[in-house]
Design a protein around this motif. Structure first.
Motif, mmCIF file in Angstrom:
data_model
loop_
_atom_site.group_PDB
_atom_site.id
_atom_site.type_symbol
_atom_site.label_atom_id
_atom_site.label_comp_id
_atom_site.label_asym_id
_atom_site.label_seq_id
_atom_site.Cartn_x
_atom_site.Cartn_y
_atom_site.Cartn_z
ATOM 1 N N SER A 70 0.847 -1.271 0.003
ATOM 2 C CA SER A 70 -0.117 0.070 0.004
ATOM 3 C C SER A 70 0.680 1.171 0.162
ATOM 4 O O SER A 70 0.400 2.241 -0.418
ATOM 5 N N LYS A 71 2.058 1.201 0.550
ATOM 6 C CA LYS A 71 2.907 2.413 0.324
ATOM 7 C C LYS A 71 3.627 2.483 -1.116
ATOM 8 O O LYS A 71 4.133 3.657 -1.158
ATOM 9 N N SER A 72 3.519 1.431 -1.741
ATOM 10 C CA SER A 72 4.303 1.613 -2.971
ATOM 11 C C SER A 72 3.307 2.115 -4.131
ATOM 12 O O SER A 72 2.122 2.125 -4.078
ATOM 13 N N GLU A 73 4.123 2.748 -5.152
ATOM 14 C CA GLU A 73 3.028 3.508 -6.213
ATOM 15 C C GLU A 73 2.325 2.252 -6.980
ATOM 16 O O GLU A 73 1.131 2.466 -7.193
ATOM 17 N N THR A 74 2.720 1.132 -7.369
ATOM 18 C CA THR A 74 2.269 -0.044 -8.079
ATOM 19 C C THR A 74 1.122 -0.752 -7.270
ATOM 20 O O THR A 74 0.309 -1.356 -7.863
ATOM 21 N N ALA A 75 1.689 -0.889 -6.083
ATOM 22 C CA ALA A 75 0.806 -1.862 -4.961
ATOM 23 C C ALA A 75 0.987 -3.407 -5.647
ATOM 24 O O ALA A 75 -0.217 -3.793 -5.426
ATOM 25 N N ASN A 76 1.953 -3.678 -6.333
ATOM 26 C CA ASN A 76 1.982 -5.095 -6.677
ATOM 27 C C ASN A 76 3.299 -5.501 -6.926
ATOM 28 O O ASN A 76 4.258 -4.933 -6.915
ATOM 29 N N ALA A 77 3.371 -6.735 -6.867
ATOM 30 C CA ALA A 77 4.830 -7.530 -6.712
ATOM 31 C C ALA A 77 4.831 -8.705 -8.054
ATOM 32 O O ALA A 77 3.701 -9.477 -8.162
ATOM 33 N N ASP A 78 5.858 -9.326 -8.862
ATOM 34 C CA ASP A 78 5.693 -10.282 -9.685
ATOM 35 C C ASP A 78 5.977 -11.590 -8.763
ATOM 36 O O ASP A 78 5.487 -12.610 -8.794
ATOM 37 N N PHE A 79 6.753 -11.400 -7.709
ATOM 38 C CA PHE A 79 7.028 -12.749 -6.803
ATOM 39 C C PHE A 79 7.122 -12.116 -5.540
ATOM 40 O O PHE A 79 7.606 -10.854 -5.038
ATOM 41 N N ILE A 80 6.662 -13.016 -4.669
ATOM 42 C CA ILE A 80 6.790 -12.802 -2.965
ATOM 43 C C ILE A 80 7.811 -13.637 -2.661
ATOM 44 O O ILE A 80 7.962 -15.092 -3.019
ATOM 45 N N ILE A 81 8.864 -13.148 -2.103
ATOM 46 C CA ILE A 81 9.852 -14.293 -1.510
ATOM 47 C C ILE A 81 10.077 -14.140 -0.281
ATOM 48 O O ILE A 81 10.475 -13.016 0.481
ATOM 49 N N ALA A 82 9.754 -14.930 0.701
ATOM 50 C CA ALA A 82 9.586 -15.256 2.029
ATOM 51 C C ALA A 82 9.587 -16.423 2.620
ATOM 52 O O ALA A 82 9.558 -17.401 2.291
ATOM 53 N N GLY A 83 10.010 -16.519 4.207
ATOM 54 C CA GLY A 83 10.209 -17.671 4.815
ATOM 55 C C GLY A 83 10.086 -17.077 6.411
ATOM 56 O O GLY A 83 10.027 -16.102 6.715
ATOM 57 N N ASP A 84 10.278 -18.045 7.256
ATOM 58 C CA ASP A 84 10.300 -17.966 8.622
ATOM 59 C C ASP A 84 10.481 -19.175 9.485
ATOM 60 O O ASP A 84 11.203 -19.926 8.939
ATOM 61 N N LEU A 85 10.448 -19.072 10.694
ATOM 62 C CA LEU A 85 10.878 -20.043 11.559
ATOM 63 C C LEU A 85 10.129 -21.172 11.881
ATOM 64 O O LEU A 85 10.646 -22.252 12.313
ATOM 65 N N LEU A 86 8.685 -21.103 11.784
ATOM 66 C CA LEU A 86 7.995 -22.309 12.109
ATOM 67 C C LEU A 86 8.233 -23.455 11.225
ATOM 68 O O LEU A 86 8.604 -23.258 10.047
ATOM 69 N N ASN A 87 7.917 -24.546 11.912
ATOM 70 C CA ASN A 87 8.199 -25.896 10.955
ATOM 71 C C ASN A 87 7.376 -25.731 9.723
ATOM 72 O O ASN A 87 6.132 -25.134 9.733
ATOM 73 N N GLN A 88 8.151 -26.144 8.587
ATOM 74 C CA GLN A 88 7.353 -25.931 7.116
ATOM 75 C C GLN A 88 7.023 -24.458 7.099
ATOM 76 O O GLN A 88 6.483 -24.373 6.044
ATOM 77 N N CYS A 89 7.770 -23.625 7.449
ATOM 78 C CA CYS A 89 7.463 -22.192 7.163
ATOM 79 C C CYS A 89 6.094 -21.846 7.056
ATOM 80 O O CYS A 89 5.604 -21.417 6.152
ATOM 81 N N THR A 90 5.186 -22.328 8.035
ATOM 82 C CA THR A 90 3.764 -22.153 7.645
ATOM 83 C C THR A 90 3.343 -20.819 7.879
ATOM 84 O O THR A 90 2.239 -20.267 7.682
ATOM 85 N N ALA A 91 3.939 -19.841 8.787
ATOM 86 C CA ALA A 91 3.572 -18.269 8.754
ATOM 87 C C ALA A 91 3.552 -17.817 7.565
ATOM 88 O O ALA A 91 2.506 -17.264 7.327
ATOM 89 N N SER A 92 4.515 -18.201 6.789
ATOM 90 C CA SER A 92 4.508 -17.523 5.037
ATOM 91 C C SER A 92 3.483 -18.321 4.486
ATOM 92 O O SER A 92 2.810 -17.733 3.824
ATOM 93 N N GLY A 93 3.524 -19.692 4.474
ATOM 94 C CA GLY A 93 2.533 -20.361 3.482
ATOM 95 C C GLY A 93 1.058 -19.672 3.717
ATOM 96 O O GLY A 93 0.375 -19.504 2.914
ATOM 97 N N TYR A 94 0.697 -19.763 4.972
ATOM 98 C CA TYR A 94 -0.602 -19.377 5.334
ATOM 99 C C TYR A 94 -0.798 -17.855 5.313
ATOM 100 O O TYR A 94 -2.100 -17.549 5.166
ATOM 101 N N GLY A 95 0.268 -17.190 5.381
ATOM 102 C CA GLY A 95 0.074 -15.772 5.499
ATOM 103 C C GLY A 95 0.107 -15.267 3.937
ATOM 104 O O GLY A 95 -1.060 -14.408 3.522
ATOM 105 N N ILE A 96 0.423 -15.788 3.208
ATOM 106 C CA ILE A 96 0.599 -15.551 1.820
ATOM 107 C C ILE A 96 -0.674 -16.277 1.040
ATOM 108 O O ILE A 96 -0.861 -15.610 -0.293
ATOM 109 N N ARG A 97 -1.286 -17.317 1.542
ATOM 110 C CA ARG A 97 -2.204 -17.939 0.761
ATOM 111 C C ARG A 97 -3.524 -16.781 0.631
ATOM 112 O O ARG A 97 -3.580 -15.915 1.397
ATOM 113 N N GLY A 98 -3.850 -16.738 -0.432
ATOM 114 C CA GLY A 98 -5.212 -15.722 -0.891
ATOM 115 C C GLY A 98 -4.414 -14.391 -1.527
ATOM 116 O O GLY A 98 -5.189 -13.710 -1.865
ATOM 117 N N MET A 99 -3.001 -14.424 -1.517
ATOM 118 C CA MET A 99 -2.531 -13.160 -2.115
ATOM 119 C C MET A 99 -2.499 -13.159 -3.739
ATOM 120 O O MET A 99 -1.924 -12.040 -4.374
#
Lengths: 331, 331
Positions: free
Chosen positions: A67-96
């Motif tokens: 929302s702070k960027s002009e185009t408000a989109n990205a071609d790829f999200i690159i993310a990860g986290d500490l939870l087993n199977q990186c689920t904070a990222s998987g579930y957080g980014i689901r639906g995006m």
């Protein structure tokens, strides 16, 4: 262009289009309280468990950066986290509705995501890449240490996992700050096996990557207005300064650690300082990048550090492999 | 160049310099037995636990690919696995003295590593990138399902995690096969929450990425001599064919699934087929790439699929987010 020594000099330096940091209540009471984009007092962020709460922190950071960027989109999200199977990222980014590349670098994840995102943008594989990570105190304690309800004593070398998330959007052009170089870390293992002394385990990885970066770029540590380690904390920071001194690198003047900046250890009972992927990510987005944008810094080296063990490997008696990834910013 | 629809058309298509597949005893008794570089009968590979055993499988694949290549080195290793905190990779790659980028895409990891590696090589950020992943039946059962000693019944839709690893070295030039395109997946979640029906959860992600790839490249499914899904297994493969048919895509002639190829379900008691990061990775390195090199195939689309849940998210009642990443090969 690959420069040797694990280091890339980007042919088309990616620009920082926007960034956003969201943190929890305790982080919002610390020294950086006035710098975060959002302080969220509910550790669940309205969800019914900590894991989903962490996903919500990540989602808030990603949506905030968009929302702070002009185009408000990205071609790829690159993310990860500490939870087993990186689920904070998987579930957080689901639906995006966005292509997603999951990464794992423990607490070095923010720098790793910036390396992958920069390679994509510089190499014309993406027009815009969104790099993000998160961590959560309660989820990390539950998974890596003891249930919070147990009320276990913390050792003086223990660090406090930051509840929070940071997100950065990289693009081909626009924004005052760009990424000129990156140095990916090798795995370093000096035999430390105390999972309550992450700073000690990770400090040698920080030095290894710093030295590789300086060798490849032909720079000295003094070239940078500031060098930041991710989350070595007070114990690891002292070790890093000593290890650097032994190798004739002077870190006494321009070196800070995100884990030391996050909390007031005197009043916040956080022992050796902050840690977790969200620590360096939120300090980067709230403290470092704004200082580059304002001109207070012109050249910064950001080296996030990670410990690659798991509770299973620790129980099996293994030592802690550590890694550090470096990203060089210029304004 | 970014082509839209999650898809990259590589300006400098990376070449496959070498590849290596190592699998366990059961995989070595299956239909592909004569194609693997190495069959290792000891599931521990001389170590004292399954997790370290998996690290040894990964290490064997990486060292095998390096020894088969002319230069015997890489600038970056890009790898990940299914174990919590990706420790098969962390401990397997420790000591290799090479920059390491950890990734997590569950069973889609091999395709994801090839996407990141291709972006690095095509964009001149690396001269050579080593892409690898692994999985281990015993470690996966212990972590995701039930202790082996429990002897639990497997449902007909359950898949058998492959014990094995595959590694591919990408470089700027050399080798008969190159990667021309990649399509990174979006997270798809159709509400499947049965962790014993991964194929059903992942089939929609496979179709989503296939359609994005075809739209971006302007190709039809018939353009490819063969299209491979990662490990949908027999249940997921049938769903995928039907979903494709509903969208007017004909997968009846040139579509195969790595999980279906790995075992003889009639005689090997593997129910719905093989799965795990090591499944698509070892089939790629033993069956698909050699057929491209021999000229049997000229154009192949490899779409590895992954399920991004964890045991914790399943216990919390969450459905299974799935993802699929596609890589297009040409000889």
């Amino acid at each position: 262009m690959y420069q040797g020594n694990q280091t890339i000099c980007f042919d088309n330096p990616p620009h920082i289009l926007s960034h956003y940091a969201v943190v929890g209540k305790k982080e919002g009471e610390g020294p950086l309280r006035d710098l975060f984009d959002r302080i969220e007092n509910d550790p669940y962020m309205g969800e019914d468990n900590w894991e989903k709460g962490e996903s919500s922190f990540l989602k808030a950071a990603i949506e905030g950066a968009l929302s702070k960027s002009e185009t408000a989109n990205a071609d790829f999200i690159i993310a990860g986290d500490l939870l087993n199977q990186c689920t904070a990222s998987g579930y957080g980014i689901r639906g995006m509705n966005c292509a997603f590349l999951g990464i794992y670098g423990a607490c070095s994840t923010m720098a790793e995501s910036l390396i992958v995102g920069s390679a994509l943008v510089s190499g014309k594989s993406a027009r815009r890449a969104l790099c993000a990570t998160s961590s959560h105190f309660c989820g990390a304690e539950k998974q890596f240490r003891l249930p919070l309800e147990y009320g276990g004593q913390r050792t003086p070398t223990a660090q406090w996992t930051v509840t929070g998330s940071g997100a950065v959007i990289l693009g081909e052009d626009g924004g005052k700050v760009r990424i000129t170089h990156a140095t990916a870390g090798k795995i370093t293992d000096m035999g430390v096996s105390d999972a309550n002394n992450m700073g000690g385990a990770m400090a040698p990885a920080f030095i290894d990557t710093l030295e590789a970066h300086l060798a490849a770029s032909g720079r000295s540590a003094g070239y940078y207005d500031a060098i930041f380690s991710g989350d070595l904390g007070f114990v690891g920071k002292d070790i890093a300064i000593e290890l650097a001194h032994n190798d004739n690198i002077d870190l006494s003047r321009n070196y800070e650690d995100c884990g030391c900046l996050m909390f007031d250890s005197q009043t916040q009972d956080t022992h050796a300082g902050g840690s977790g992927c969200g620590c360096s990510a939120s300090v980067l987005c709230s403290y470092i990048l704004p200082r580059l944008e304002s001109g207070k810094y012109k050249k910064v080296l950001f080296i996030a550090t990670g410990a690659l063990m798991s509770p299973v490997s620790s129980m099996q008696g293994e030592s802690i492999p550590a890694i550090a990834h470096a990203v060089a910013f210029e304004s």
